[in-house]
Design an enzyme around this catalytic site. Structure first.
Site, PDB file in Angstrom:
ATOM      1  N   LYS A 113       0.940  -1.115   0.239  1.00 51.86           N
ATOM      2  CA  LYS A 113      -0.163  -0.033   0.081  1.00 51.86           C
ATOM      3  C   LYS A 113       0.989   1.320   0.152  1.00 51.86           C
ATOM      4  CE  LYS A 113      -4.168   2.089   2.305  1.00 51.86           C
ATOM      5  NZ  LYS A 113      -3.730   3.060   2.219  1.00 51.86           N
ATOM      6  N   ASP A 115       2.020   5.042   0.072  1.00 51.28           N
ATOM      7  CA  ASP A 115       1.595   6.260   0.888  1.00 51.28           C
ATOM      8  C   ASP A 115       1.795   7.522   0.016  1.00 51.28           C
ATOM      9  OD1 ASP A 115       0.382   7.469   2.787  1.00 51.28           O
ATOM     10  OD2 ASP A 115       1.847   7.355   4.234  1.00 51.28           O
ATOM     11  N   TYR A 225      -4.058  -0.750 -10.804  1.00 52.25           N
ATOM     12  CA  TYR A 225      -5.604  -1.188 -11.120  1.00 52.25           C
ATOM     13  C   TYR A 225      -5.733  -0.834 -12.320  1.00 52.25           C
ATOM     14  CZ  TYR A 225     -10.714  -1.635  -9.569  1.00 52.25           C
ATOM     15  OH  TYR A 225     -11.943  -1.895  -9.523  1.00 52.25           O
ATOM     16  N   LYS A 311      -3.029  -2.083   7.584  1.00 53.84           N
ATOM     17  CA  LYS A 311      -2.180  -1.061   7.827  1.00 53.84           C
ATOM     18  C   LYS A 311      -1.338  -1.423   8.755  1.00 53.84           C
ATOM     19  CE  LYS A 311      -4.499   3.197   6.685  1.00 53.84           C
ATOM     20  NZ  LYS A 311      -4.105   4.569   6.701  1.00 53.84           N
ATOM     21  N   CYS A 404       7.943  34.093  26.605  1.00 53.47           N
ATOM     22  CA  CYS A 404       9.250  33.584  25.583  1.00 53.47           C
ATOM     23  C   CYS A 404      10.323  33.002  26.446  1.00 53.47           C
ATOM     24  CB  CYS A 404       9.481  34.834  24.791  1.00 53.47           C
ATOM     25  SG  CYS A 404      11.130  34.319  23.884  1.00 53.47           S
ATOM     26  N   CYS A 428      14.158  39.977  20.246  1.00 54.09           N
ATOM     27  CA  CYS A 428      14.437  38.393  20.728  1.00 54.09           C
ATOM     28  C   CYS A 428      15.428  37.773  20.013  1.00 54.09           C
ATOM     29  CB  CYS A 428      13.120  37.988  20.626  1.00 54.09           C
ATOM     30  SG  CYS A 428      13.251  36.209  21.614  1.00 54.09           S
TER      31      CYS A 428
END
Ligand code: IVH
Length: 666
Positions: A113, A115, A225, A311, A404, A428
């Site tokens: 299968k 992905d 297919y 799966k 932060c 920052c």
């Protein structure tokens, strides 16, 4: 041989070489010879535009025209498969099939299968005529021009083969791990968000609006297919072998088995072995092999009774949470990361896992010392998927940080975003560094002799505090830095110097206004003309510009309100960066096509398609891929397709010749 005949000959031969190379992995000529033939064909095709063929091997490179996908209804609906994660259910499936076939012998075709994303390809007389995504199973997007760039998909099948006049073949479009890694590396350099897994990357790529982008991304496809009225064999497996002979890439790892044990063996083997495949797989698909038996088993409402997907379990492991730390990225996004006791998972030792964001963290209800379940699925980074401890001390609940982790500024969460951000862009350090890296990146100022590492080093040692400081660097300073030799220092200074010629629109992109990407910067530059105008523009004026919405507009206003940004831009101006559109740009641009949607079709005499596309953009028009009621007009060359012509006439869309168009924008 006439040149027309030579075109045909070259096309046939190049299709064959393409197949040998991309499907069989057995090239029979050298790359140079292949390129030579391709160039010969390109030259001849340019000479005979009337022989244009969308399936010519030359079309594999794609075009940079804008695709707007047409939705098409599938000739046969694209069903999905029933899924299972356990072997018990595989056994149930096997027994249901056995019962359904009343004891007749049957074979099961076992496949991997893949992905990626499923695709339906239609061939007529051996020619690829249409490629459609699955969509919702009933209708999908027509992505033919993108699919033409995938080298392992044949555009034209060899002439003498026994394929049906008309058939459909379905399969999976994938991005191999190698292309995926390369793409993400490039995106990292370009500061673009990374793809989480090859499936997302393949899907994003196949739906790209520009087929030349698709051509560069190294997609691949496996077909699994075959459908149609005149399919050669009763066996699914046998049909796939035929399809391979016709030119399709079919997985070599398909097996026919006669027993449940055979299925289990296949599953067990590939559960391990799949790690060595060049592409991502997430399970196996089991199909009754005989088409007659498939028909007699039939369908449920959602999926066929003759097939099932098993799966693979994503690998999981249990360990103990010790601490949550917070990472801040160059964009200011804060990510919670779990530190855990080391544990073996999918072949590596794991001691850190992402917790994604505040919502995910909250749901897990984490405490120091909790037993957690870690998973490494299709994503590269492991994640905590479950908290296994029930009665932890509520006093030790870990809450997401409010400030932060670096500069202590309170974090903000923007509407529609899952992440929290540090808003302190000019104060920052990681954000400042992010801004400098963005400034020097390829699509911004392109100061390519300066790597991100060097910039980090300069920043850490206090040589630069913002991107404007780059323009004050001296050779002595560079010579004292790591990796600095005289040549290197000279190179760096030179490319900093050269960046002063980078056009205004890219300077506008480079200064790092949140939400202002390349395209927005271009649009704003063209509309307002100078940095001064942008710095003083009103919100209303910005919103009048087509393509600029509230978020971008507000962000621009916000940026120029900040005295630190004002000072930064003033310094850049002082160092001589381009702060307005150049004269030539100003004179070659206009609004003559503003608000117009234009379709380009056919073959042209005075300019190439790409040149016409650029002309449309320069005059503020929009080039679109397909004709609709909203199309303003069609710029038509020779040989505009009959289907397009008919559609244009039906919708009453005006058709302009090349000369008429050129006059219009003169
Ligand atoms: S056969 C009716 N074979 O998995 C049968 N599918 O839900 C149609 N897939 O959407 C599918 N590898 O995208 C089949 N070897 C394979 C496959 C496969 C991957 C995908 C496909 C489909 C989904 C199943």
């Amino acid at each position: 041989m006439t040149e027309t005949e030579r075109i045909q000959e070259l096309r046939t031969e190049l299709h064959q070489h393409n197949y040998n190379y991309y499907v069989l992995n057995q090239p029979t000529i050298s790359d140079q010879d292949f390129d030579k033939m391709m160039h010969e064909l390109q030259d001849l095709e340019a000479k005979y535009p009337e022989l244009y063929d969308p399936n010519s091997p030359t079309q594999r490179v794609g075009s940079d025209l804008n695709n707007e996908f047409e939705t098409v209804v599938h000739k046969r609906p694209m069903l999905s498969l029933a899924n299972t994660y356990n072997k018990e259910e595989v056994k149930d499936f096997y027994n249901r099939v056995k019962e359904g076939l009343h004891g007749a012998p049957f074979q099961i075709c076992c496949e991997l299968k893949f992905d990626g994303l499923s695709i339906s390809l239609h061939y007529e007389h051996g020619q690829l005529v249409k490629a459609v995504t699955r969509g919702d199973g009933i209708q999908g997007d027509d992505v033919t021009s993108n699919v033409r760039t995938i080298r392992s998909i044949p555009l034209q099948l060899a002439k003498e083969m026994d394929y049906p006049d008309e058939f459909e073949i379905r399969g999976e479009v994938l991005m191999p791990w190698s292309s995926f890694d390369q793409l993400n590396k490039q995106r990292e350099d370009d500061e673009e968000p990374l793809f989480a897994n090859p499936r997302n990357a393949a899907s994003g790529t196949l739906k790209s609006k520009v087929s030349s982008t698709v051509a560069q991304r190294g997609l691949d496809a496996y077909l699994y297919y075959l459908l149609g009225d005149n399919i050669p064999d009763d066996g699914h497996y046998e049909n796939l072998q035929k399809a391979h002979e016709w030119g399709f890439q079919i997985s070599k790892n398909i097996r026919l088995v006669n027993s449940l044990q055979g299925i289990y063996d296949y599953i067990d083997y590939w559960d391990q072995e799949r790690k060595n495949l060049p592409v991502a797989t997430d399970g196996v698909v089991l199909k009754v092999n005989s088409l007659a038996q498939q028909r007699s088993l039939g369908m449920t409402a959602k999926s066929p009774r003759w097939a099932i997907a098993y799966k693979f379990q994503a690998e999981q492991a249990e360990t103990i949470l010790r601490q949550v730390v917070y990472q801040i990225g160059r964009t200011g996004a804060v990510t919670p990361v779990a530190n855990m006791d080391p544990v073996q998972l999918a072949g590596t030792q794991v001691r850190r896992a992402t917790l994604h964001n505040a919502d995910v963290m909250q749901k897990l209800h984490l405490h120091v010392g909790d037993h957690v379940l870690v998973e490494k699925g299709g994503e590269i980074i492991p994640k905590i998927i479950d908290n296994l401890t029930e009665n932890s001390n509520p006093k030790h609940l870990i809450n997401f940080v409010a400030n932060c982790p670096v500069c202590r500024t309170p974090l903000v969460r923007y509407e529609g975003e899952t992440s929290h951000y540090c808003p302190n862009e000019t104060g920052c350090p990681p954000l400042i560094l992010g801004r400098i890296e963005h400034f020097i990146s390829r699509k911004a100022m392109n100061i390519n002799s300066l790597g991100f590492e060097t910039v980090d080093d300069f920043f850490q040692r206090g040589l630069i505090h913002d991107a404007a400081d780059l323009y004050e660097l001296t050779e002595e300073q560079l010579l004292t830095s790591e990796g600095g030799g005289q040549i290197n220092a000279k190179n760096i200074l030179q490319s900093i110097q050269e960046s002063k010629d980078v056009p205004f629109e890219r300077v506008l992109y480079a200064i790092g206004i949140r939400f202002v990407g390349e395209i927005a910067a271009k649009t704003i530059a063209r509309n307002l003309g100078s940095m001064e105008a942008v710095a003083n523009v009103t919100l209303d004026k910005l919103l009048e510009i087509s393509g600029i919405g509230t978020i971008i507009a507000q962000s621009i206003i916000h940026y120029f309100k900040d005295p630190i940004n004002q000072r930064f831009v003033q310094r850049l101006q002082k160092y001589g960066l381009q702060m307005k559109l150049s004269e030539t740009e100003l004179s070659s641009h206009s609004d003559r096509l503003a608000g117009k949607s234009i379709v380009i079709s056919g073959v042209f005499a005075h300019h190439s398609r790409d040149e016409y596309k650029a002309l449309i953009e320069k005059h503020n028009g929009k080039n679109v891929g397909s004709i609709s009621g909203k199309t303003s007009f069609i710029l038509a060359g020779e040989n505009m397709g009959p289907a397009k012509l008919e559609k244009a006439q039906k919708l009453g869309v005006p058709i302009l010749s090349e000369d008429e168009f050129l006059k219009m924008i003169e």
